[in-house]
Design a protein around this motif. Structure first.
Motif, PDB file in Angstrom:
ATOM      1  N   GLY A 110      95.303 -17.259  -8.662  1.00 37.27           N
ATOM      2  CA  GLY A 110      95.233 -16.105  -7.774  1.00 37.27           C
ATOM      3  C   GLY A 110      95.265 -14.784  -8.504  1.00 37.27           C
ATOM      4  N   HIS A 111      94.763 -14.757  -9.749  1.00 33.14           N
ATOM      5  CA  HIS A 111      94.704 -13.513 -10.508  1.00 33.14           C
ATOM      6  C   HIS A 111      93.497 -12.691 -10.063  1.00 33.14           C
ATOM      7  N   ALA A 112      93.701 -11.401  -9.858  1.00 28.04           N
ATOM      8  CA  ALA A 112      92.600 -10.533  -9.454  1.00 28.04           C
ATOM      9  C   ALA A 112      91.598 -10.353 -10.580  1.00 28.04           C
ATOM     10  N   SER A 113      92.074 -10.382 -11.820  1.00 27.14           N
ATOM     11  CA  SER A 113      91.204 -10.175 -12.979  1.00 27.14           C
ATOM     12  C   SER A 113      91.344 -11.336 -13.946  1.00 27.14           C
ATOM     13  N   VAL A 114      90.230 -11.742 -14.535  1.00 22.83           N
ATOM     14  CA  VAL A 114      90.272 -12.830 -15.519  1.00 22.83           C
ATOM     15  C   VAL A 114      91.028 -12.398 -16.771  1.00 22.83           C
ATOM     16  N   THR A 115      91.116 -11.073 -16.992  1.00 26.09           N
ATOM     17  CA  THR A 115      91.858 -10.576 -18.159  1.00 26.09           C
ATOM     18  C   THR A 115      93.307 -11.044 -18.121  1.00 26.09           C
ATOM     19  N   THR A 116      93.897 -11.083 -16.938  1.00 27.41           N
ATOM     20  CA  THR A 116      95.278 -11.544 -16.797  1.00 27.41           C
ATOM     21  C   THR A 116      95.393 -13.003 -17.192  1.00 27.41           C
ATOM     22  N   THR A 117      94.404 -13.802 -16.820  1.00 30.14           N
ATOM     23  CA  THR A 117      94.432 -15.237 -17.108  1.00 30.14           C
ATOM     24  C   THR A 117      94.207 -15.507 -18.590  1.00 30.14           C
ATOM     25  N   GLN A 118      93.450 -14.639 -19.253  1.00 29.81           N
ATOM     26  CA  GLN A 118      93.076 -14.901 -20.637  1.00 29.81           C
ATOM     27  C   GLN A 118      94.265 -14.905 -21.591  1.00 29.81           C
ATOM     28  N   VAL A 119      95.411 -14.386 -21.165  1.00 34.93           N
ATOM     29  CA  VAL A 119      96.594 -14.474 -22.018  1.00 34.93           C
ATOM     30  C   VAL A 119      96.927 -15.920 -22.310  1.00 34.93           C
ATOM     31  N   TYR A 120      96.596 -16.834 -21.390  1.00 39.90           N
ATOM     32  CA  TYR A 120      96.877 -18.251 -21.598  1.00 39.90           C
ATOM     33  C   TYR A 120      95.975 -18.854 -22.659  1.00 39.90           C
ATOM     34  N   THR A 121      94.782 -18.288 -22.855  1.00 39.19           N
ATOM     35  CA  THR A 121      93.917 -18.797 -23.913  1.00 39.19           C
ATOM     36  C   THR A 121      94.538 -18.520 -25.270  1.00 39.19           C
ATOM     37  N   ARG A 122      95.323 -17.436 -25.368  1.00 36.90           N
ATOM     38  CA  ARG A 122      96.030 -17.143 -26.616  1.00 36.90           C
ATOM     39  C   ARG A 122      97.103 -18.184 -26.866  1.00 36.90           C
ATOM     40  N   VAL A 123      97.713 -18.706 -25.789  1.00 34.30           N
ATOM     41  CA  VAL A 123      98.715 -19.750 -25.947  1.00 34.30           C
ATOM     42  C   VAL A 123      98.076 -20.990 -26.551  1.00 34.30           C
ATOM     43  N   THR A 124      96.924 -21.401 -26.021  1.00 34.64           N
ATOM     44  CA  THR A 124      96.292 -22.620 -26.502  1.00 34.64           C
ATOM     45  C   THR A 124      95.782 -22.445 -27.924  1.00 34.64           C
ATOM     46  N   VAL A 125      95.280 -21.255 -28.254  1.00 36.02           N
ATOM     47  CA  VAL A 125      94.837 -21.009 -29.625  1.00 36.02           C
ATOM     48  C   VAL A 125      96.016 -21.078 -30.583  1.00 36.02           C
ATOM     49  N   THR A 126      97.158 -20.553 -30.160  1.00 41.90           N
ATOM     50  CA  THR A 126      98.363 -20.634 -30.989  1.00 41.90           C
ATOM     51  C   THR A 126      98.740 -22.090 -31.245  1.00 41.90           C
ATOM     52  N   THR A 127      98.672 -22.916 -30.213  1.00 41.23           N
ATOM     53  CA  THR A 127      98.980 -24.337 -30.361  1.00 41.23           C
ATOM     54  C   THR A 127      98.014 -24.998 -31.330  1.00 41.23           C
ATOM     55  N   LEU A 128      96.724 -24.711 -31.167  1.00 41.75           N
ATOM     56  CA  LEU A 128      95.722 -25.292 -32.068  1.00 41.75           C
ATOM     57  C   LEU A 128      95.983 -24.869 -33.511  1.00 41.75           C
ATOM     58  N   ARG A 129      96.340 -23.599 -33.698  1.00 38.44           N
ATOM     59  CA  ARG A 129      96.599 -23.109 -35.051  1.00 38.44           C
ATOM     60  C   ARG A 129      97.789 -23.831 -35.684  1.00 38.44           C
ATOM     61  N   GLU A 130      98.843 -24.062 -34.886  1.00 38.71           N
ATOM     62  CA  GLU A 130     100.022 -24.757 -35.404  1.00 38.71           C
ATOM     63  C   GLU A 130      99.691 -26.196 -35.798  1.00 38.71           C
ATOM     64  N   VAL A 131      98.911 -26.863 -34.944  1.00 42.01           N
ATOM     65  CA  VAL A 131      98.516 -28.240 -35.248  1.00 42.01           C
ATOM     66  C   VAL A 131      97.663 -28.273 -36.504  1.00 42.01           C
ATOM     67  N   TYR A 132      96.718 -27.348 -36.612  1.00 46.42           N
ATOM     68  CA  TYR A 132      95.848 -27.284 -37.776  1.00 46.42           C
ATOM     69  C   TYR A 132      96.665 -27.072 -39.054  1.00 46.42           C
ATOM     70  N   ALA A 133      97.629 -26.146 -38.973  1.00 45.78           N
ATOM     71  CA  ALA A 133      98.420 -25.811 -40.157  1.00 45.78           C
ATOM     72  C   ALA A 133      99.237 -26.992 -40.660  1.00 45.78           C
ATOM     73  N   LYS A 191      99.695 -12.508  -3.693  1.00 45.90           N
ATOM     74  CA  LYS A 191     100.007 -11.081  -3.716  1.00 45.90           C
ATOM     75  C   LYS A 191      98.988 -10.310  -2.882  1.00 45.90           C
ATOM     76  N   GLY A 192      99.462  -9.261  -2.226  1.00 55.50           N
ATOM     77  CA  GLY A 192      98.584  -8.438  -1.420  1.00 55.50           C
ATOM     78  C   GLY A 192      98.079  -9.126  -0.173  1.00 55.50           C
ATOM     79  N   GLY A 193      98.774 -10.185   0.244  1.00 57.30           N
ATOM     80  CA  GLY A 193      98.368 -10.892   1.452  1.00 57.30           C
ATOM     81  C   GLY A 193      97.126 -11.744   1.293  1.00 57.30           C
ATOM     82  N   LYS A 194      96.680 -11.949   0.057  1.00 58.06           N
ATOM     83  CA  LYS A 194      95.483 -12.753  -0.180  1.00 58.06           C
ATOM     84  C   LYS A 194      95.839 -14.238  -0.189  1.00 58.06           C
TER      85      LYS A 194
END
Length: 307
Positions: A277-300, A180-183
């Motif tokens: 290619g995310h400009a901000s790490v905040t955008t990428t951090q949504v994926y950490t919520r995915v992995t935490v959700t998976t860990l929580r399901e396995v734990y449960a 995006k943005g020609g980068k």
């Protein structure tokens, strides 16, 4: 200013709406329900005087509606926004009537909609998807290579179809993507994807290229021109249907899966940010919520004292 009992002010406000504003009965019922919740919130915060309420109290009420509690499930953004309308109306009325000195709710805005977690396929599901294209003709070989590249590099579909032949460096095992943005960014590519690309370039692309007028594009359509984003999405969609995964597929599915599997494998979030290619790490951090959700399901399901 004299003490103002929150419940009495709410009753006066609802009477004002009913008598002076001729507000519809259904709307009044909704306001009353939302304001009862607001009174409970103020009571829990120890406020028995509406004059003691601050802007942060109003904000925390709306945020609490979106997040939910033991007593109430989370509200949709539209429902939380409606509740805020009722609360802002209450404070505006109280300030206008001289009951309160200031309207502390005036500048409170609804919280933004919660980001939906990206849908990611499991590793086995990705393997099933990548094995779907039959490799007996030129387009099937192209499709196989395209799917492998999407998952191996985390490229957006638009980035993949924008590739030229020279953007792939097999010796260095890298691909140059136009983001995006020609980068531009240089990303690694795995051996399975390189093998699929080699098969496509040797056995299929020349056949497709003969039907066109000559182009440097890596992925070609049936007429020998550059494959479009819509054409690539159809490739993904058709093979997902063959694999029985059509209900969970989207144009970004393989990109989401790429990011999620990297993080689950221990990759640093900032490395994944660069690869995506995310400009901000905040955008990428949504994926950490995915992995935490998976860990929580396995734990449960796996831990004997998880409940």
């Amino acid at each position: 200013m004299a003490r103002s009992d929150p419940a009495r002010v709410v009753r006066a406000y609802l009477d004002h709406l009913a008598v002076e504003r001729a507000t519809a009965r259904n709307t009044l019922d909704s306001y009353e329900r939302d304001l009862r919740r607001y009174l409970a919130h103020l009571d829990a915060a120890g406020h028995d005087d509406l004059g003691d309420v601050t802007e942060s109290d109003v904000t925390s009420f709306v945020v609490g509606l979106r997040e939910g509690s033991e007593d109430h499930p989370p509200l949709a953004a539209s429902s939380a926004a409606r509740a805020l309308v009722a609360v802002r109306g209450l404070h505006r009325f109280a300030a206008r009537e001289g009951i309160l000195a200031n309207d502390v709710a005036r500048d409170v805005t609804p919280p933004p909609p919660l980001k939906r977690l990206p849908k990611a396929l499991g590793i086995d599901e990705v393997a099933t998807l990548l094995d779907m294209p039959p490799t007996d003709d030129a387009r099937a070989l192209r499709d196989q290579a395209l799917l492998e590249v999407l998952y191996s590099t985390g490229a957006r579909i638009s980035e993949a179809v924008g590739l030229d032949v020279d953007d792939v460096d097999a010796s260095e095992r890298t691909v140059l993507l136009d983001g995006k943005g020609g980068k531009q960014r240089l990303v690694p590519i795995g051996r399975p994807a390189l093998a699929a690309l080699d098969a496509y370039l040797v056995r299929a692309r020349p056949t497709l290229a003969r039907k066109g007028r000559g182009t440097s594009a890596l992925f070609l359509n049936a007429r020998g021109g550059r494959l479009s984003r819509q054409g690539a999405w159809q490739v993904l969609k058709a093979n997902a249907e063959r694999a029985g995964l059509s209900a969970t597929i989207s144009p970004h599915t393989l990109r989401h899966s790429f990011a999620t599997h990297l993080l689950e494998g221990g990759a640093d979030v900032r490395v994944v940010q660069e690869l995506l290619g995310h400009a901000s790490v905040t955008t990428t951090q949504v994926y950490t919520r995915v992995t935490v959700t998976t860990l929580r399901e396995v734990y449960a399901t796996a831990h004997p004292r998880s409940r």
